[in-house]
Write a protein that holds these residues in place. Structure first.
Motif, mmCIF file in Angstrom:
data_model
loop_
_atom_site.group_PDB
_atom_site.id
_atom_site.type_symbol
_atom_site.label_atom_id
_atom_site.label_comp_id
_atom_site.label_asym_id
_atom_site.label_seq_id
_atom_site.Cartn_x
_atom_site.Cartn_y
_atom_site.Cartn_z
ATOM 1 N N THR A 79 0.843 -1.197 0.000
ATOM 2 C CA THR A 79 0.000 0.000 0.000
ATOM 3 C C THR A 79 0.876 1.244 0.000
ATOM 4 O OG1 THR A 79 -0.036 0.184 2.400
ATOM 5 C CG2 THR A 79 -1.774 -1.171 1.387
ATOM 6 N N LYS A 80 0.285 2.377 -0.303
ATOM 7 C CA LYS A 80 1.029 3.635 -0.284
ATOM 8 C C LYS A 80 1.587 3.871 1.116
ATOM 9 C CE LYS A 80 0.840 8.596 -1.002
ATOM 10 N NZ LYS A 80 0.050 9.775 -1.279
ATOM 11 N N GLU A 81 0.786 3.556 2.128
ATOM 12 C CA GLU A 81 1.234 3.767 3.506
ATOM 13 C C GLU A 81 2.437 2.881 3.841
ATOM 14 O OE1 GLU A 81 -0.735 4.659 7.784
ATOM 15 O OE2 GLU A 81 -1.738 3.161 6.556
ATOM 16 N N LEU A 83 4.655 1.813 1.654
ATOM 17 C CA LEU A 83 5.781 2.415 0.934
ATOM 18 C C LEU A 83 6.278 3.656 1.674
ATOM 19 C CD1 LEU A 83 4.493 2.155 -2.743
ATOM 20 C CD2 LEU A 83 6.377 0.862 -1.743
ATOM 21 N N TYR A 84 5.341 4.461 2.157
ATOM 22 C CA TYR A 84 5.693 5.684 2.898
ATOM 23 C C TYR A 84 6.505 5.330 4.145
ATOM 24 C CZ TYR A 84 5.396 9.956 5.617
ATOM 25 O OH TYR A 84 5.730 11.054 6.368
ATOM 26 N N ARG A 95 9.213 12.676 0.871
ATOM 27 C CA ARG A 95 8.268 11.553 0.786
ATOM 28 C C ARG A 95 6.820 11.951 1.046
ATOM 29 N NH1 ARG A 95 11.451 11.025 5.324
ATOM 30 N NH2 ARG A 95 10.295 11.335 7.252
ATOM 31 N N SER A 99 3.514 10.614 -4.634
ATOM 32 C CA SER A 99 2.410 9.687 -4.906
ATOM 33 C C SER A 99 2.919 8.270 -4.641
ATOM 34 C CB SER A 99 1.988 9.792 -6.373
ATOM 35 O OG SER A 99 3.027 9.313 -7.214
ATOM 36 N N LYS A 100 2.018 7.293 -4.715
ATOM 37 C CA LYS A 100 2.405 5.904 -4.508
ATOM 38 C C LYS A 100 3.472 5.496 -5.530
ATOM 39 C CE LYS A 100 0.656 1.176 -4.362
ATOM 40 N NZ LYS A 100 -0.497 0.283 -4.429
ATOM 41 N N LEU A 103 6.801 7.107 -4.687
ATOM 42 C CA LEU A 103 7.428 6.432 -3.542
ATOM 43 C C LEU A 103 8.081 5.129 -4.001
ATOM 44 C CD1 LEU A 103 4.681 6.980 -0.820
ATOM 45 C CD2 LEU A 103 7.039 7.774 -0.659
ATOM 46 N N ALA A 104 7.347 4.366 -4.812
ATOM 47 C CA ALA A 104 7.878 3.094 -5.311
ATOM 48 C C ALA A 104 9.169 3.320 -6.107
ATOM 49 C CB ALA A 104 6.843 2.382 -6.177
#
Length: 109
Positions: A79-81, A83-84, A95, A99-100, A103-104
């Protein structure tokens, strides 16, 4: 073997069960212990037993319900979270505004 002194009897049993299940699936003992302790600690955080907790421990789907839904394969991945949080641990600059996908990319995924 119980790695944490603060765990209740219930959490000890949960740890042993998760560890045995992981080993039954062919996971090595060291990795099985890590999976079990991380899961138990996350469940302790969710139920307010732990002193510290991450946002994803509290707001994410419970470990038992998730059951491999995000094992970093197939569509979606982490999830984005997640990755964050990884970016935060690695000290990635900027960061919070990424965006997701950004981040990736910053994490080299």
């Amino acid at each position: 073997m119980m790695p944490q002194q603060a765990w209740s009897k219930k959490r000890e049993r949960q740890y042993e069960h998760i560890k045995e299940s992981a080993q039954d699936r062919g996971t090595g003992e060291e990795r099985a212990e890590e999976i079990a302790s991380r899961t138990v600690n996350k469940e302790r955080a969710r139920s307010g037993e732990a002193k510290q907790r991450s946002r994803s421990s509290v707001k994410d789907v419970s470990s038992g319900h998730r059951g491999g839904k995000r094992s970093h394969q197939g569509p979606g991945g982490p999830t984005k979270e997640q990755l964050y949080n990884e970016a935060k641990q690695r000290g990635v600059e900027g960061r919070s505004t990424m965006s997701k996908a950004e981040l990736a990319k910053a994490l080299g995924r």
